[in-house]
Design a protein around this motif. Structure first.
Motif, PDB file in Angstrom:
ATOM      1  N   UNK A   1       0.837  -1.195   0.000  1.00  0.00           N
ATOM      2  CA  UNK A   1       0.000   0.000   0.000  1.00  0.00           C
ATOM      3  C   UNK A   1       0.875   1.251   0.000  1.00  0.00           C
ATOM      4  N   UNK A   2       0.301   2.372  -0.455  1.00  0.00           N
ATOM      5  CA  UNK A   2       1.033   3.636  -0.425  1.00  0.00           C
ATOM      6  C   UNK A   2       1.113   4.136   1.005  1.00  0.00           C
ATOM      7  N   UNK A   3       2.250   4.702   1.359  1.00  0.00           N
ATOM      8  CA  UNK A   3       2.460   5.206   2.715  1.00  0.00           C
ATOM      9  C   UNK A   3       2.605   6.718   2.681  1.00  0.00           C
ATOM     10  N   UNK A   4       1.679   7.382   3.345  1.00  0.00           N
ATOM     11  CA  UNK A   4       1.648   8.848   3.360  1.00  0.00           C
ATOM     12  C   UNK A   4       2.139   9.376   4.705  1.00  0.00           C
ATOM     13  N   UNK A   5       2.946  10.423   4.658  1.00  0.00           N
ATOM     14  CA  UNK A   5       3.491  11.047   5.858  1.00  0.00           C
ATOM     15  C   UNK A   5       3.211  12.548   5.801  1.00  0.00           C
ATOM     16  N   UNK A   6       2.834  13.125   6.912  1.00  0.00           N
ATOM     17  CA  UNK A   6       2.640  14.564   6.981  1.00  0.00           C
ATOM     18  C   UNK A   6       3.785  15.179   7.787  1.00  0.00           C
ATOM     19  N   UNK A   7       4.476  16.144   7.191  1.00  0.00           N
ATOM     20  CA  UNK A   7       5.585  16.808   7.852  1.00  0.00           C
ATOM     21  C   UNK A   7       5.371  18.318   7.812  1.00  0.00           C
ATOM     22  N   UNK A   8       5.983  18.994   8.750  1.00  0.00           N
ATOM     23  CA  UNK A   8       5.923  20.455   8.753  1.00  0.00           C
ATOM     24  C   UNK A   8       7.176  20.989   8.076  1.00  0.00           C
ATOM     25  N   UNK A   9       6.969  21.865   7.096  1.00  0.00           N
ATOM     26  CA  UNK A   9       8.098  22.496   6.424  1.00  0.00           C
ATOM     27  C   UNK A   9       7.966  24.008   6.552  1.00  0.00           C
ATOM     28  N   UNK A  10       9.074  24.694   6.390  1.00  0.00           N
ATOM     29  CA  UNK A  10       9.099  26.149   6.495  1.00  0.00           C
ATOM     30  C   UNK A  10       9.366  26.727   5.112  1.00  0.00           C
ATOM     31  N   UNK A  11       8.524  27.633   4.677  1.00  0.00           N
ATOM     32  CA  UNK A  11       8.695  28.253   3.373  1.00  0.00           C
ATOM     33  C   UNK A  11      10.033  29.004   3.326  1.00  0.00           C
ATOM     34  N   UNK A  12      10.888  28.721   2.351  1.00  0.00           N
ATOM     35  CA  UNK A  12      12.192  29.379   2.287  1.00  0.00           C
ATOM     36  C   UNK A  12      12.116  30.865   1.926  1.00  0.00           C
ATOM     37  N   UNK A  13      10.945  31.289   1.443  1.00  0.00           N
ATOM     38  CA  UNK A  13      10.812  32.692   1.039  1.00  0.00           C
ATOM     39  C   UNK A  13      10.238  33.570   2.145  1.00  0.00           C
ATOM     40  N   UNK A  14       9.157  33.095   2.798  1.00  0.00           N
ATOM     41  CA  UNK A  14       8.511  33.937   3.816  1.00  0.00           C
ATOM     42  C   UNK A  14       8.657  33.389   5.232  1.00  0.00           C
ATOM     43  N   UNK A  15       9.145  32.160   5.368  1.00  0.00           N
ATOM     44  CA  UNK A  15       9.341  31.593   6.696  1.00  0.00           C
ATOM     45  C   UNK A  15       8.099  31.027   7.345  1.00  0.00           C
ATOM     46  N   UNK A  16       7.003  30.941   6.601  1.00  0.00           N
ATOM     47  CA  UNK A  16       5.750  30.424   7.158  1.00  0.00           C
ATOM     48  C   UNK A  16       5.817  28.896   7.303  1.00  0.00           C
ATOM     49  N   UNK A  17       5.613  28.349   8.519  1.00  0.00           N
ATOM     50  CA  UNK A  17       5.567  26.898   8.688  1.00  0.00           C
ATOM     51  C   UNK A  17       4.204  26.364   8.252  1.00  0.00           C
ATOM     52  N   UNK A  18       4.204  25.216   7.587  1.00  0.00           N
ATOM     53  CA  UNK A  18       2.934  24.628   7.162  1.00  0.00           C
ATOM     54  C   UNK A  18       3.104  23.140   6.902  1.00  0.00           C
TER      55      UNK A  18
END
Length: 209
Positions: A1-18
């Protein structure tokens, strides 16, 4: 089966975490929608919800097509391949690629029912002709399709963003298969890189018979 992971990344341009959804494995049989997004080259697109910054994400993962019987280990940037094939995929064709363009090519080749090693031999011959025709030292070629008895490739020349397309008769592919048969070529164990380097080695071995 496909394995999905959710991670938090920070936008390199504005610094917004999402949050960002990524996949450590993709099963084409169970998730044909993900396969289509791979072929459309959109699955790894990411856009910042705050500043609209766009990036194409790249990370290691496994792509499996149980029905077609192959599995591809994707290691962006040649970061190394630590994947070990399990007993469940022992009989599968196993490949290692460095980027999503190479993965897409493998999918197109295997789904069309062709041997990717023989296709690499065709590319080796075609790229030699292209280098002489365009007077360039390096070209990149990717399998595109087979149409009207011809094998078509997308050719990327130095300092160009858009490909030019060149075709060669399927007879060249059949001749490549004969080369492999003459050498009694078999895939090595584990995840194999079937690329231009391997094609050159095969041609060298064949010429030394």
């Amino acid at each position: 089966m496909s394995t999905e992971i959710t991670k938090e990344i920070v936008c390199p341009q504005c610094g917004e975490p999402q949050k960002y959804r990524l996949y450590s494995s993709i099963n084409a049989g169970e998730n044909p929608d993900l396969k289509q997004m791979l072929l459309d080259e959109t699955l790894f697109d990411w856009r910042c919800k705050r500043c609209n910054y766009f990036a194409a994400m790249a990370y290691p993962f496994l792509y499996t097509d149980p029905e077609a019987g192959y599995i591809v280990c994707v290691t962006p940037g040649g970061s190394g391949n630590n994947a070990e094939p399990t007993e469940a995929v022992k009989s599968f064709t196993k490949r290692s690629v460095k980027n999503l363009a190479e993965l897409k090519e493998k999918i197109l080749i295997f789904d069309a029912g062709y041997d990717d090693t023989a296709v690499e031999l065709v590319k080796n011959a075609l790229c030699g002709i292209i280098r002489n025709t365009y007077k360039v030292s390096r070209v990149h070629a990717y399998f595109s399709r087979v149409d009207n008895g011809e094998m078509e490739f997308a050719i990327f020349l130095p300092q160009t963003n858009e490909p030019v397309y060149h075709s060669t008769k399927l007879d060249v592919y059949k001749q490549s298969q004969e080369v492999l048969r003459a050498l009694d070529f078999v895939d090595p164990a584990g995840f194999v890189r079937v690329d231009a380097r391997l094609a050159r080695k095969i041609i060298e071995d064949y010429q030394n018979i």
